[in-house]
Design an enzyme around this catalytic site. Structure first.
Site, mmCIF file in Angstrom:
data_model
loop_
_atom_site.group_PDB
_atom_site.id
_atom_site.type_symbol
_atom_site.label_atom_id
_atom_site.label_comp_id
_atom_site.label_asym_id
_atom_site.label_seq_id
_atom_site.Cartn_x
_atom_site.Cartn_y
_atom_site.Cartn_z
ATOM 1 N N ASN A 172 -4.536 25.106 54.957
ATOM 2 C CA ASN A 172 -5.267 23.856 55.131
ATOM 3 C C ASN A 172 -5.744 23.320 53.790
ATOM 4 O O ASN A 172 -6.404 24.048 53.041
ATOM 5 C CB ASN A 172 -6.494 24.065 56.030
ATOM 6 C CG ASN A 172 -7.331 22.805 56.168
ATOM 7 O OD1 ASN A 172 -6.902 21.839 56.796
ATOM 8 N ND2 ASN A 172 -8.505 22.804 55.554
ATOM 9 N N GLU A 173 -5.400 22.084 53.494
ATOM 10 C CA GLU A 173 -5.899 21.344 52.335
ATOM 11 C C GLU A 173 -5.923 22.146 51.025
ATOM 12 O O GLU A 173 -6.973 22.243 50.364
ATOM 13 C CB GLU A 173 -7.274 20.731 52.661
ATOM 14 C CG GLU A 173 -7.199 19.806 53.868
ATOM 15 C CD GLU A 173 -8.437 18.955 54.134
ATOM 16 O OE1 GLU A 173 -9.524 19.267 53.608
ATOM 17 O OE2 GLU A 173 -8.300 17.947 54.867
ATOM 18 N N PRO A 174 -4.756 22.716 50.641
ATOM 19 C CA PRO A 174 -4.723 23.506 49.393
ATOM 20 C C PRO A 174 -5.000 22.661 48.154
ATOM 21 O O PRO A 174 -5.275 23.214 47.084
ATOM 22 C CB PRO A 174 -3.292 24.059 49.368
ATOM 23 C CG PRO A 174 -2.493 23.085 50.170
ATOM 24 C CD PRO A 174 -3.422 22.623 51.258
ATOM 25 N N HIS A 239 -3.314 14.931 55.893
ATOM 26 C CA HIS A 239 -4.528 14.390 56.511
ATOM 27 C C HIS A 239 -4.890 13.045 55.903
ATOM 28 O O HIS A 239 -4.532 12.775 54.754
ATOM 29 C CB HIS A 239 -5.717 15.341 56.281
ATOM 30 C CG HIS A 239 -5.473 16.731 56.769
ATOM 31 N ND1 HIS A 239 -6.217 17.800 56.351
ATOM 32 C CD2 HIS A 239 -4.554 17.217 57.654
ATOM 33 C CE1 HIS A 239 -5.779 18.903 56.954
ATOM 34 N NE2 HIS A 239 -4.769 18.577 57.741
#
Ligand SMILES: *[C@@H]1O[C@H](CO)[C@@H](O)[C@H](O)[C@H]1NC(C)=O
Ligand SMILES: *[C@@H]1O[C@H](CO)[C@@H](O)[C@H](O)[C@H]1NC(C)=O
Ligand SMILES: *[C@@H]1O[C@H](CO)[C@@H](O)[C@H](O)[C@H]1NC(C)=O
Ligand SMILES: *[C@@H]1O[C@H](CO)[C@@H](O)[C@H](O)[C@H]1NC(C)=O
Length: 486
Positions: A172-174, A239
């Site tokens: 998630n969201e690296p 996202h």
């Protein structure tokens, strides 16, 4: 002479109506937003209240998949760490409990592979109140072995056919350095490669994707990397939140999703997170996720982004959510569509009404800087959604619109329901009661009562080719008009 004629034509059209709907012209209206919804972290899915809220979100709003962080966090006990670290054990007991529950209510997981079990972590950095470890693995083989064991286990338990319908999203969201990943883009790509290869080694039919970034970032670079090294990628995930970009703009989501689609081409594009804006609890417009602001925002966005995305997963279905812990008051500006006490917010009502919309969109003309109209049909019932909003801190006026519908007039009544500051608002009831931190049973009932949708009849006027009516919409309001055509 020519100019005069043009002016006359313009004036005549304006006198007709603000919006003209032609029910003989329709296009497909896919309910893409129902494919998936976001949730608090995995361990919460073991709670009774979470499960109750999720079943309601499935039953009333039509959501099919759910996505959460933290499937491999220590609070899920996936990797047990004995004193002798070389003798760690896997336990998929809690994961089974969660996935069994999802299937039992007709839902499926969109699997986010995160975060790092402490036993395998290369560092101590954690994220959120629940402390998910955000460091790369200390040995990639340990991580890959876990992915293989987990994937084999769920195929044994749920079958290849079922599991091949569950997307596997890597992390998630690296790109949010030290918030969700302590390392670099290069290392994330390497981590993605190791994870995708592990999954495909178990079963080539499983779908894997990334880069799961915040703010629609890293996509051209990720595609270049996967093509260059021939790394499997079945979908692109990312996202978007309107607050990602400053200054905010009204139709940012439409512009951003369109641009991302251009990068992605024909690959499935999964927006695995979005909502009406990220604001930390207790800061700025802290209550806008609780207020009616979300209803016109959601409906307008759903009318605008559908041709660019395959999944658009609203973050989140419930305030049973603890990224910043779980404050006690029912309204704290948390992202959920339902308060932790089970009261449906304006966002819930917007998705509930959208769920009832038809699968065909009615062609219309007319525009207004703050008003969007979306009209749908299912062949039996037509619905007309009128949203009035701008981004926060911009002036929005009370609007009155005349709408003309070309087509058969209503069979029975023309009805109207509203979501705004005064209608369908448990939040309004809570404000009036003095914002109780721990509401009593009675106060919860009052909020519940105030959150209901109510329906009024609308007067309409028959016209030669159809009918017309007037509708007023306050700022940050949604008005939904419905009628049967058979
Ligand atoms: C992580 O925590 C352990 C135990 O508290 C400590 O010994 C170690 O120095 C920490 N490592 C880092 C990278 O902070
Ligand atoms: C594409 O990826 C390769 C391999 O990582 C790299 O050498 C190259 O610079 C990349 N190209 C672009 C345009 O990013
Ligand atoms: C909306 O609220 C107003 C004010 O309370 C009320 O007069 C009206 O009937 C409500 N409208 C609908 C459609 O429920
Ligand atoms: C809509 O409003 C206009 C202007 O106020 C009025 O002339 C018209 O009769 C109204 N239409 C209906 C159906 O009430």
């Amino acid at each position: 002479m020519k100019i005069v004629l043009l002016l006359l034509t313009f004036t005549a059209a304006c006198l007709c109506a603000d919006f003209i709907l032609d029910t003989s012209l329709t296009t497909k209206f896919d309910h893409f937003w129902e494919r998936c919804v976001g949730s608090g972290h995995a361990a919460l899915a073991l709670r009774e209240d979470y499960r109750k809220h999720l079943k309601l979100a499935h039953d009333e709003l039509g959501f099919k998949y759910v996505r959460f962080h933290g499937l491999f966090d220590d609070d899920m006990s996936v990797v047990k760490m004995p004193t002798d670290l070389s003798k760690y054990q896997y336990s998929f007991f809690n994961i089974n409990s969660v996935f069994d529950f999802l299937l039992s209510i007709g839902m499926k997981p969109l699997i986010e592979l995160s975060f790092m079990p402490t036993a395998f972590a290369s560092g101590n950095a954690t994220t959120m109140h629940y402390k998910g470890n955000i460091t790369p693995p200390k040995e990639y083989k340990q991580w890959s072995d876990l992915i293989v064991a987990f994937t084999r286990h769920i195929i044994d338990r749920y079958g290849e056919q079922e599991v091949s319908s569950w997307p596997f999203e890597v992390w998630n969201e690296p790109n949010l350095k030290d918030v969700f990943w302590t390392s670099t883009q290069e290392e994330y790509f390497h981590f993605y490669q190791a994870t995708a290869i592990a999954i495909k080694s178990v079963n080539n039919k499983l779908q894997v994707g990334g880069p799961s970034t915040a703010g629609s970032q890293w996509i051209p670079e990720f595609l270049n990397f996967t093509r260059h090294y021939d790394v499997p990628v079945d979908f692109i995930s990312t996202h978007t939140y309107p607050t990602d970009e400053q200054p905010e703009e009204r139709n940012a989501l439409e512009r951003i999703t369109k641009r991302t689609r251009e990068f992605v081409g024909d690959l499935p594009l999964y927006y695995t997170e979005w909502n009406c804006g990220l604001v930390e609890y207790g800061q700025g417009d802290q209550f806008h996720q609780d207020s009616s602001y979300t209803a016109p925002y959601i409906v307008s966005a759903m009318g605008r982004v559908g041709s660019h995305v395959d999944i658009f997963s609203y973050w989140t279905f419930s305030d049973i959510f603890e990224e910043q812990g779980m404050p006690p008051a029912p309204y704290i500006g948390a992202f959920g569509m339902m308060t932790k006490y089970g009261t449906r917010k304006a966002s819930w009502r917007a998705f509930e009404l959208l769920h009832k919309s038809g699968n065909k969109r009615i062609h219309l003309s007319g525009q207004d800087p703050t008003v969007d109209v979306l009209a749908t049909t299912d062949g039996e019932r037509n619905m007309i959604f009128v949203s009035n909003y701008e981004i926060l801190n911009k002036v929005v006026d009370f609007k009155k619109k005349n709408i003309k519908v070309l087509g058969v007039p209503p069979v029975g009544k023309l009805t109207l329901t509203r979501v705004d500051a005064e209608n369908a608002s448990g939040y309004n009831a809570w404000l009036k009661m003095g914002q109780p931190t721990y509401p009593t049973k009675e106060q919860i009932n009052i909020m519940e009562e105030s959150s209901q949708l109510t329906y009024n009849n609308v007067v309409y006027q028959l016209e030669e080719n159809g009918f017309s009516f007037n509708v007023s919409v306050p700022p940050y309001g949604l008005a939904v008009i419905g009628y049967k055509i058979k």
